[in-house]
Design a protein around this motif. Structure first.
Motif, short mmCIF file in Angstrom:
data_model
loop_
_atom_site.label_atom_id
_atom_site.label_comp_id
_atom_site.label_asym_id
_atom_site.label_seq_id
_atom_site.Cartn_x
_atom_site.Cartn_y
_atom_site.Cartn_z
N VAL A 94 35.15 -69.69 -38.69
CA VAL A 94 33.97 -70.44 -38.26
C VAL A 94 32.79 -69.49 -38.32
O VAL A 94 32.83 -68.38 -37.78
CB VAL A 94 34.14 -71.00 -36.84
CG1 VAL A 94 32.84 -71.62 -36.34
CG2 VAL A 94 35.26 -72.03 -36.82
N VAL A 95 31.72 -69.93 -39.00
CA VAL A 95 30.60 -69.04 -39.29
C VAL A 95 29.29 -69.78 -39.12
O VAL A 95 29.23 -71.01 -39.29
CB VAL A 95 30.73 -68.48 -40.74
CG1 VAL A 95 30.77 -69.60 -41.75
CG2 VAL A 95 29.64 -67.49 -41.07
N ASP A 96 28.25 -69.06 -38.74
CA ASP A 96 26.89 -69.59 -38.73
C ASP A 96 26.61 -70.17 -40.11
O ASP A 96 26.76 -69.49 -41.13
CB ASP A 96 25.92 -68.46 -38.41
CG ASP A 96 24.48 -68.91 -38.20
OD1 ASP A 96 24.03 -69.80 -38.94
OD2 ASP A 96 23.82 -68.36 -37.32
N ALA A 97 26.21 -71.42 -40.17
CA ALA A 97 26.01 -72.10 -41.46
C ALA A 97 24.97 -71.40 -42.32
O ALA A 97 25.00 -71.50 -43.55
CB ALA A 97 25.60 -73.55 -41.22
N ARG A 98 24.05 -70.66 -41.69
CA ARG A 98 23.01 -69.96 -42.43
C ARG A 98 23.53 -68.70 -43.12
O ARG A 98 22.82 -68.10 -43.94
CB ARG A 98 21.87 -69.59 -41.49
CG ARG A 98 21.22 -70.78 -40.78
CD ARG A 98 20.25 -70.30 -39.72
NE ARG A 98 20.92 -69.52 -38.69
CZ ARG A 98 20.30 -68.84 -37.72
NH1 ARG A 98 18.97 -68.85 -37.67
NH2 ARG A 98 20.99 -68.15 -36.83
N HIS A 99 24.76 -68.30 -42.79
CA HIS A 99 25.34 -67.09 -43.35
C HIS A 99 26.28 -67.41 -44.51
O HIS A 99 27.05 -66.54 -44.95
CB HIS A 99 26.09 -66.30 -42.28
CG HIS A 99 25.23 -65.86 -41.15
ND1 HIS A 99 25.72 -65.28 -40.01
CD2 HIS A 99 23.87 -65.90 -40.98
CE1 HIS A 99 24.72 -64.99 -39.18
NE2 HIS A 99 23.59 -65.36 -39.76
N ALA A 100 26.21 -68.63 -45.01
CA ALA A 100 26.99 -69.05 -46.17
C ALA A 100 26.06 -69.33 -47.34
O ALA A 100 24.93 -69.80 -47.16
CB ALA A 100 27.80 -70.31 -45.84
N LEU A 101 26.54 -69.03 -48.53
CA LEU A 101 25.80 -69.31 -49.76
C LEU A 101 26.68 -70.09 -50.72
O LEU A 101 27.92 -69.94 -50.68
CB LEU A 101 25.36 -67.99 -50.43
CG LEU A 101 24.28 -67.19 -49.73
CD1 LEU A 101 24.10 -65.84 -50.43
CD2 LEU A 101 22.97 -67.94 -49.70
N PRO A 102 26.09 -70.90 -51.58
CA PRO A 102 26.91 -71.62 -52.56
C PRO A 102 27.52 -70.64 -53.55
O PRO A 102 26.91 -69.63 -53.91
CB PRO A 102 25.90 -72.55 -53.24
CG PRO A 102 24.57 -71.86 -53.06
CD PRO A 102 24.65 -71.19 -51.73
N ILE A 103 28.72 -70.94 -53.99
CA ILE A 103 29.35 -70.10 -55.01
C ILE A 103 28.65 -70.35 -56.33
O ILE A 103 28.54 -71.49 -56.78
CB ILE A 103 30.85 -70.40 -55.12
CG1 ILE A 103 31.55 -69.98 -53.83
CG2 ILE A 103 31.46 -69.69 -56.33
CD1 ILE A 103 33.04 -70.27 -53.80
#
Length: 320
Positions: A94-103
């Motif tokens: 589970v991660v802050d959504a802002r710390h994800a990037l699209p592949i």
């Protein structure tokens, strides 16, 4: 869920409780996780996670969004890669959504798992903290590492000639193939870096052992960004050089930065760096992948200092 944790110098695949997915967060079913030196240090008991952070290993991962908390624009099924303070080497995170990037289009899950930590580190330290300008010269110590591999490509993409220090002739050739102008081999001809000086920026994960040479190699108004201590914590410096050249010595870590800082950094990556993967100007440097059952071999490979680029652990081979 199952997750990897470091226990007395070993890595164990243990049962751990699931974490709730709260507002502004996403749950990711992990496909693969990148290995970093922080994982080696944490396993050895030398680098505890920041306060309030899980002790599960893994600072970056790729996977598929399986749950979305309120306030996030991500959707279930989205393919993402994530920057983490810990927790990536698990069946889910589970991660802050802002710390994800699209592949980036065309990249595999294993390749994507090798991106967030090294590109975030290279971008932050070269282009934000050191304020690197087009045309300025860069020296990258440990140039064949994951961060070094990313930094070479970024320097080439943004018009900065760069040189490296590495551990072997083979690794120097690897760096030159990525775009480095040249460099020197540790324990063989490191002082030959003087032939390419002065440098405007030095990115240094070595620390003490290279400190005196760094001061000599930097030009006026040079910036020395120290991001690691592989060569020790202590050095004797001629501060007259620091003053006379107006050198900025910057100490930098990423893992302990707060969530807002990381969100802004990932936004910068998404804007300035991620499009370059689609254009073919940046490429993941994935040298080896290992299955979870071979995790000790994966850690040994990274610890050997013979890897050029990144090592990735496959968590769920049905997603890779």
């Amino acid at each position: 869920m199952k997750a990897l944790q470091g226990v007395e110098g070993q890595v164990e695949w243990c049962e751990r409780p699931r974490v709730a997915c709260d507002v502004g967060q996403i749950r990711v079913r992990v496909a693969a996780a990148g290995l970093n030196r922080a994982d080696l240090l944490q396993r050895a008991g030398l680098y505890p996670p920041p306060a309030g952070t899980t002790d599960i290993l893994g600072l970056e991962c790729s996977g598929v969004v399986s749950e979305v908390g309120a306030g996030s624009a991500w959707k279930v099924g989205d393919r993402v890669c994530c920057l983490l303070a810990g927790g990536g080497m698990a069946e889910e995170v589970v991660v802050d959504a802002r710390h994800a990037l699209p592949i980036p289009e065309g990249l595999s899950m294993a390749e994507a798992a090798a991106l967030p930590e090294v590109y975030a580190t290279a971008w932050l330290n070269l282009f934000e903290l050191a304020a690197l300008k087009a045309g300025e010269k860069v020296l990258l110590h440990a140039g064949a590492s994951g961060v070094g591999s990313a930094a070479i490509q970024l320097c080439k993409a943004f018009g900065n000639p760069c040189w490296v220090s590495v551990g072997s002739a083979e690794r120097l050739a690897y760096c030159e193939a990525l775009g480095a102008q040249g460099g020197a081999i540790r324990d063989v001809d490191l002082p030959s870096l003087r032939d390419f000086a002065p440098f405007d920026v030095i990115l240094d994960p070595v620390g003490g052992a290279y400190a005196e040479l760094n001061l000599e190699l930097l030009g006026s108004d040079g910036r020395w960004v120290n991001i690691g201590l592989m060569g020790g914590t202590k050095a004797q410096l001629n501060l007259a050089q620091l003053l006379g050249k107006r050198i900025k010595l910057i100490g930098s870590t990423l893992r302990s930065r707060d969530e807002q800082f990381k969100a802004e950094l990932l936004s910068e990556l998404n804007h300035h760096v991620w499009p370059l993967f689609g254009e073919g100007r940046l490429k993941p440097q994935l040298e080896q992948t290992f299955a979870v059952k071979d995790v000790e071999a994966a850690f040994a490979a990274l610890a050997s200092n013979q890897v050029s680029g990144k090592v990735v652990l496959v968590i769920d081979d049905s997603l890779v």
